[in-house]
Design a protein around this motif. Sequence first.
Motif, PDB file in Angstrom:
ATOM      1  N   HIS A  38       0.825  -1.204   0.000  1.00  0.00           N
ATOM      2  CA  HIS A  38       0.000   0.000   0.000  1.00  0.00           C
ATOM      3  C   HIS A  38       0.863   1.259   0.000  1.00  0.00           C
ATOM      4  CE1 HIS A  38      -3.787  -2.061   0.262  1.00  0.00           C
ATOM      5  NE2 HIS A  38      -3.376  -2.767   1.303  1.00  0.00           N
ATOM      6  N   ALA A  39       1.998   1.219   0.688  1.00  0.00           N
ATOM      7  CA  ALA A  39       2.903   2.363   0.675  1.00  0.00           C
ATOM      8  C   ALA A  39       3.515   2.565  -0.708  1.00  0.00           C
ATOM      9  CB  ALA A  39       4.001   2.171   1.719  1.00  0.00           C
ATOM     10  N   MET A  40       3.847   1.474  -1.378  1.00  0.00           N
ATOM     11  CA  MET A  40       4.370   1.559  -2.737  1.00  0.00           C
ATOM     12  C   MET A  40       3.324   2.140  -3.683  1.00  0.00           C
ATOM     13  SD  MET A  40       5.695  -1.590  -5.169  1.00  0.00           S
ATOM     14  CE  MET A  40       4.038  -2.347  -5.183  1.00  0.00           C
ATOM     15  N   CYS A  41       2.082   1.685  -3.549  1.00  0.00           N
ATOM     16  CA  CYS A  41       1.018   2.189  -4.412  1.00  0.00           C
ATOM     17  C   CYS A  41       0.747   3.669  -4.152  1.00  0.00           C
ATOM     18  CB  CYS A  41      -0.245   1.363  -4.221  1.00  0.00           C
ATOM     19  SG  CYS A  41      -0.137  -0.305  -4.917  1.00  0.00           S
ATOM     20  N   ALA A  42       0.917   4.098  -2.911  1.00  0.00           N
ATOM     21  CA  ALA A  42       0.746   5.518  -2.597  1.00  0.00           C
ATOM     22  C   ALA A  42       1.780   6.359  -3.346  1.00  0.00           C
ATOM     23  CB  ALA A  42       0.870   5.739  -1.090  1.00  0.00           C
ATOM     24  N   ARG A  43       2.971   5.836  -3.498  1.00  0.00           N
ATOM     25  CA  ARG A  43       3.979   6.544  -4.302  1.00  0.00           C
ATOM     26  C   ARG A  43       3.563   6.585  -5.762  1.00  0.00           C
ATOM     27  NH1 ARG A  43      10.004   5.157  -4.053  1.00  0.00           N
ATOM     28  NH2 ARG A  43       9.971   7.178  -5.150  1.00  0.00           N
ATOM     29  N   GLY A  44       2.919   5.500  -6.221  1.00  0.00           N
ATOM     30  CA  GLY A  44       2.392   5.521  -7.575  1.00  0.00           C
ATOM     31  C   GLY A  44       1.303   6.563  -7.736  1.00  0.00           C
ATOM     32  N   ASP A  45       0.425   6.664  -6.740  1.00  0.00           N
ATOM     33  CA  ASP A  45      -0.647   7.662  -6.776  1.00  0.00           C
ATOM     34  C   ASP A  45      -0.082   9.080  -6.825  1.00  0.00           C
ATOM     35  OD1 ASP A  45      -2.686   5.747  -6.631  1.00  0.00           O
ATOM     36  OD2 ASP A  45      -2.665   5.746  -4.434  1.00  0.00           O
ATOM     37  N   ALA A  46       1.060   9.266  -6.181  1.00  0.00           N
ATOM     38  CA  ALA A  46       1.669  10.591  -6.125  1.00  0.00           C
ATOM     39  C   ALA A  46       2.490  10.922  -7.371  1.00  0.00           C
ATOM     40  CB  ALA A  46       2.556  10.693  -4.882  1.00  0.00           C
ATOM     41  N   GLY A  47       2.524   9.984  -8.320  1.00  0.00           N
ATOM     42  CA  GLY A  47       3.260  10.231  -9.551  1.00  0.00           C
ATOM     43  C   GLY A  47       4.757  10.121  -9.413  1.00  0.00           C
ATOM     44  N   GLU A  48       5.222   9.406  -8.390  1.00  0.00           N
ATOM     45  CA  GLU A  48       6.655   9.309  -8.123  1.00  0.00           C
ATOM     46  C   GLU A  48       7.323   8.125  -8.819  1.00  0.00           C
ATOM     47  OE1 GLU A  48       7.155   9.181  -3.912  1.00  0.00           O
ATOM     48  OE2 GLU A  48       6.077  11.069  -3.555  1.00  0.00           O
ATOM     49  N   LEU A  49       6.527   7.203  -9.390  1.00  0.00           N
ATOM     50  CA  LEU A  49       7.093   5.989  -9.968  1.00  0.00           C
ATOM     51  C   LEU A  49       6.498   5.716 -11.343  1.00  0.00           C
ATOM     52  CD1 LEU A  49       6.901   3.622  -6.843  1.00  0.00           C
ATOM     53  CD2 LEU A  49       8.983   4.666  -7.774  1.00  0.00           C
ATOM     54  N   HIS A  50       7.265   5.039 -12.171  1.00  0.00           N
ATOM     55  CA  HIS A  50       6.737   4.505 -13.428  1.00  0.00           C
ATOM     56  C   HIS A  50       7.557   3.276 -13.818  1.00  0.00           C
ATOM     57  CE1 HIS A  50      10.118   6.088 -15.864  1.00  0.00           C
ATOM     58  NE2 HIS A  50      10.037   7.171 -15.097  1.00  0.00           N
ATOM     59  N   ASP A  51       6.919   2.387 -14.547  1.00  0.00           N
ATOM     60  CA  ASP A  51       7.570   1.183 -15.097  1.00  0.00           C
ATOM     61  C   ASP A  51       8.228   0.319 -14.026  1.00  0.00           C
ATOM     62  OD1 ASP A  51       6.916   1.893 -17.763  1.00  0.00           O
ATOM     63  OD2 ASP A  51       8.624   3.266 -17.824  1.00  0.00           O
ATOM     64  N   VAL A  52       7.556   0.167 -12.889  1.00  0.00           N
ATOM     65  CA  VAL A  52       8.038  -0.730 -11.831  1.00  0.00           C
ATOM     66  C   VAL A  52       7.440  -2.111 -12.065  1.00  0.00           C
ATOM     67  CG1 VAL A  52       8.025  -1.229  -9.361  1.00  0.00           C
ATOM     68  CG2 VAL A  52       8.313   1.134 -10.169  1.00  0.00           C
ATOM     69  N   HIS A  53       8.278  -3.130 -12.148  1.00  0.00           N
ATOM     70  CA  HIS A  53       7.829  -4.494 -12.410  1.00  0.00           C
ATOM     71  C   HIS A  53       7.619  -5.230 -11.079  1.00  0.00           C
ATOM     72  CE1 HIS A  53       8.797  -4.492 -16.803  1.00  0.00           C
ATOM     73  NE2 HIS A  53       9.561  -3.490 -16.400  1.00  0.00           N
ATOM     74  N   ILE A  54       6.447  -5.848 -10.941  1.00  0.00           N
ATOM     75  CA  ILE A  54       6.097  -6.568  -9.722  1.00  0.00           C
ATOM     76  C   ILE A  54       6.121  -8.067 -10.001  1.00  0.00           C
ATOM     77  CG2 ILE A  54       4.412  -6.845  -7.877  1.00  0.00           C
ATOM     78  CD1 ILE A  54       5.504  -3.995  -8.134  1.00  0.00           C
ATOM     79  N   HIS A  55       6.883  -8.821  -9.202  1.00  0.00           N
ATOM     80  CA  HIS A  55       7.010 -10.270  -9.373  1.00  0.00           C
ATOM     81  C   HIS A  55       6.601 -10.991  -8.095  1.00  0.00           C
ATOM     82  CE1 HIS A  55       9.241  -9.365 -13.019  1.00  0.00           C
ATOM     83  NE2 HIS A  55      10.134  -8.673 -12.310  1.00  0.00           N
ATOM     84  N   HIS A  56       5.955 -12.124  -8.253  1.00  0.00           N
ATOM     85  CA  HIS A  56       5.592 -12.950  -7.097  1.00  0.00           C
ATOM     86  C   HIS A  56       5.056 -14.283  -7.592  1.00  0.00           C
ATOM     87  CE1 HIS A  56       1.344 -12.107  -7.957  1.00  0.00           C
ATOM     88  NE2 HIS A  56       1.636 -10.828  -7.973  1.00  0.00           N
ATOM     89  N   LEU A  57       4.882 -15.227  -6.672  1.00  0.00           N
ATOM     90  CA  LEU A  57       4.143 -16.437  -6.976  1.00  0.00           C
ATOM     91  C   LEU A  57       2.679 -16.193  -6.610  1.00  0.00           C
ATOM     92  CD1 LEU A  57       7.212 -17.453  -6.642  1.00  0.00           C
ATOM     93  CD2 LEU A  57       6.180 -19.689  -6.365  1.00  0.00           C
ATOM     94  N   HIS A  58       1.950 -17.225  -6.275  1.00  0.00           N
ATOM     95  CA  HIS A  58       0.563 -17.054  -5.868  1.00  0.00           C
ATOM     96  C   HIS A  58       0.494 -16.160  -4.637  1.00  0.00           C
ATOM     97  CE1 HIS A  58      -3.642 -18.241  -5.051  1.00  0.00           C
ATOM     98  NE2 HIS A  58      -3.261 -18.181  -3.790  1.00  0.00           N
TER      99      HIS A  58
END
Length: 437
Positions: A38-58
């Motif tokens: 949620h903290a990472m997404c808040a940075r996205g909402d603030a326009g601070e990030l772009h083209d961040v790749h998210i990796h995980h399993l299930h």
Amino acid sequence: MSIKTYHAVTPEEAVKVIKSGDHVHLSSVASVPQCLVHAMCARGDAGELHDVHIHHLHTEGPAPYTDTKYEGVFQHDAFFVGSNVRPAVQSGFADYIPIFLSETQRLYRDGYIKCNVAMIQVCPPDEHGFVSLGTSVDATLAAVETADYVIAVVNKNVPRAFGQAMISMSLIDIFVEDDTPLVKSHFSIPNEIETAIGMHCAELIEDGACLQMGIGSIPNAVLAQLGNHKNLGIHTEMFADGVLPLVEQGVINGANKGVDKGKMVSTFLMGSQEVYDFIHNNPQVLMMDVGYTNDPFIISQNPKTTAINSALQVDLTGQVCADSLGTKFFSGVGGQIDFVYGASRSKGGKAIIAMPSVTNKGVSKIAPTLAAGAGVVTTRNHIHWFVTEYGAVNLYGKTLQERAKLVISVAHPDHRESLEKAAFERFGSHFRFVTKY
């Protein structure tokens, strides 16, 4: 000796190390560090990030980074697709990387994917300066080993699991504290069809077998039939509540295992609080890297390894779809072929594909050919035992026409005539002379 200490920061402070263009790994299943997400997404909402790749399993729980508003901000490139991210993958706003579960760790260790930031959860540190990854080792250990930054949420609800789950605090760069309970999963009681499938599978399991099975009603139905078995072992990618009664009864004791004798081996867990409590400080359980649990060679070293996996659709030649069916049900390859391959090479082992013969709407899951776009996980070259509620058949060493007869024999009676007609059209008039089922 006093417990090792650390300096904790807020989630908002921790995620400042994420840069545009970074690759971020999340610990999986029940142990997703939601406060960091949620903290990472808040940075996205603030326009601070772009083209961040998210990796995980299930993963279980919210996956807000797949929201369409984050197009161009977060790119979801998972190694496995759960129900929480499946709609985004189906619509094209997210994606996944087809890969055997055993090889997900190689993506990081061999440099195919750069891990810039690993976001994980761990138990509180012990007096020796070690924490545990708890319920999520899988590819997370490889991410921790290779990441530029490791952010760990110290959570008292993460069980202190042993094996390769135990890591040194020195591997962690940033600490955060959050005591949100792990996601719990409760599975329905097996219905009549699932119980029948469980009984057929249980009849194939010998005393001294080493089991691999996933989660859900069919694995629970199988486990419920094993109360009179002896000396069963566990070497699996995951287990859930169904194994606990068998451990308490002494049915599962690992006495016949060839590797990790007496131990239950898994790489991630999802279940009730009872499962998480069971692995806490339990030396009987080893939570291991997925490169170990799902290595077909290691799997094969346990005698009588019996692997039970599910499918979405099976065709008359034994092709198994367990990944996607047309444009629906994207999930990923997972560990099915790792264990099919390993079990089939185990002395006395059995590789089993089990599924209901029809869907909830009565459509046959046995088809003349797989649906267009269906993902083949277990090929006709790999399949051995196939089980539905109508019985168990072994397809290994059988010709295409013999296979078709055997597969039709465990189809729903309402669909056998149409399937036999399709087989006749596919294989020609000689098909009628193949041994009847």
